[in-house]
Design a protein around this motif. Structure first.
Motif, PDB file in Angstrom:
ATOM      1  N   ALA A  49       0.848  -1.194   0.000  1.00  0.00           N
ATOM      2  CA  ALA A  49       0.000   0.000   0.000  1.00  0.00           C
ATOM      3  C   ALA A  49       0.881   1.240   0.000  1.00  0.00           C
ATOM      4  N   ALA A  50       0.327   2.360  -0.461  1.00  0.00           N
ATOM      5  CA  ALA A  50       1.075   3.611  -0.470  1.00  0.00           C
ATOM      6  C   ALA A  50       0.104   4.782  -0.424  1.00  0.00           C
ATOM      7  N   GLY A  57      -4.300  10.580  -2.112  1.00  0.00           N
ATOM      8  CA  GLY A  57      -4.128   9.508  -3.080  1.00  0.00           C
ATOM      9  C   GLY A  57      -3.578   8.269  -2.421  1.00  0.00           C
ATOM     10  N   THR A  58      -4.263   7.150  -2.594  1.00  0.00           N
ATOM     11  CA  THR A  58      -3.786   5.885  -2.034  1.00  0.00           C
ATOM     12  C   THR A  58      -3.860   4.796  -3.089  1.00  0.00           C
ATOM     13  N   MET A  59      -3.068   3.756  -2.870  1.00  0.00           N
ATOM     14  CA  MET A  59      -3.081   2.602  -3.757  1.00  0.00           C
ATOM     15  C   MET A  59      -2.870   1.366  -2.900  1.00  0.00           C
ATOM     16  N   ASP A  62      -4.004  -5.738  -4.824  1.00  0.00           N
ATOM     17  CA  ASP A  62      -5.294  -6.434  -4.884  1.00  0.00           C
ATOM     18  C   ASP A  62      -5.466  -7.401  -3.711  1.00  0.00           C
ATOM     19  N   SER A  63      -4.371  -7.997  -3.284  1.00  0.00           N
ATOM     20  CA  SER A  63      -4.444  -9.009  -2.231  1.00  0.00           C
ATOM     21  C   SER A  63      -4.817  -8.445  -0.869  1.00  0.00           C
ATOM     22  N   VAL A  64      -4.712  -7.123  -0.694  1.00  0.00           N
ATOM     23  CA  VAL A  64      -5.012  -6.538   0.620  1.00  0.00           C
ATOM     24  C   VAL A  64      -6.181  -5.553   0.582  1.00  0.00           C
ATOM     25  N   ALA A 101      10.768  12.708  -3.882  1.00  0.00           N
ATOM     26  CA  ALA A 101      10.200  13.583  -4.910  1.00  0.00           C
ATOM     27  C   ALA A 101       8.726  13.231  -5.057  1.00  0.00           C
ATOM     28  N   PRO A 102       7.947  14.160  -5.570  1.00  0.00           N
ATOM     29  CA  PRO A 102       6.526  13.857  -5.794  1.00  0.00           C
ATOM     30  C   PRO A 102       6.371  12.691  -6.757  1.00  0.00           C
ATOM     31  N   ILE A 103       5.397  11.860  -6.476  1.00  0.00           N
ATOM     32  CA  ILE A 103       5.132  10.680  -7.300  1.00  0.00           C
ATOM     33  C   ILE A 103       3.685  10.701  -7.738  1.00  0.00           C
ATOM     34  N   HIS A 104       3.485  10.401  -9.001  1.00  0.00           N
ATOM     35  CA  HIS A 104       2.111  10.302  -9.475  1.00  0.00           C
ATOM     36  C   HIS A 104       1.472   9.055  -8.881  1.00  0.00           C
ATOM     37  N   THR A 105       0.199   9.112  -8.709  1.00  0.00           N
ATOM     38  CA  THR A 105      -0.516   8.015  -8.064  1.00  0.00           C
ATOM     39  C   THR A 105      -0.253   6.680  -8.732  1.00  0.00           C
ATOM     40  N   ASP A 106      -0.169   6.668 -10.069  1.00  0.00           N
ATOM     41  CA  ASP A 106      -0.021   5.382 -10.762  1.00  0.00           C
ATOM     42  C   ASP A 106       1.394   4.809 -10.661  1.00  0.00           C
TER      43      ASP A 106
END
Length: 127
Positions: A49-50, A57-59, A62-64, A101-106
């Motif tokens: 997860a992040a 923004g979270t991601m 699938d398993s969790v 650094a900033p990271i895009h959600t994907d």
């Protein structure tokens, strides 16, 4: 430099819950996205997860999905991983990571975008 220290791991029965914490210290103003990864014996490191810098923004892997929740408290420089309905397959060393650094959600699931890593905390789920 940023130091990350995980805590909260342990032994739990299947169906139980744990809350992992990752405390950041040092130049914490230089951290952006925060993530959790895990590595089981004999397996590759996998994304769990992040959360983005804003916290909106979270991601999740699938398993969790539906069982784990990531959150961050910037006032405490801490990110949490709330884990419910734990399964034996969740047994692993859980590692915290932070980007510089900033990271895009994907991109949140890609370990290469993270600069700082903790040492990990062991989670063992018994059946």
């Amino acid at each position: 430099q940023v130091q990350l220290v995980e805590s909260g791991g342990g032994l739990v029965q299947a169906g139980g819950s744990l809350r992992l914490s990752c405390k950041a210290s040092g130049r914490t103003y230089s951290t952006y996205a925060m993530g959790w990864f895990r590595q089981a014996p004999g397996k590759e490191r996998e994304f769990v997860a992040a959360v983005t810098w804003s916290g909106y923004g979270t991601m999740y892997a699938d398993s969790v999905k539906g069982r784990f929740t990531i959150s961050r408290d910037d006032a405490q420089n801490t990110v949490y991983l709330h884990m419910n309905s734990l399964e034996p397959e969740d047994t692993a060393v859980y590692l915290c990571a932070a980007s510089s650094a900033p990271i895009h959600t994907d991109q949140l699931s890609e370990p290469t975008v993270y600069t700082y890593w903790g040492q990990g905390t062991q989670v063992t789920v018994s059946s």
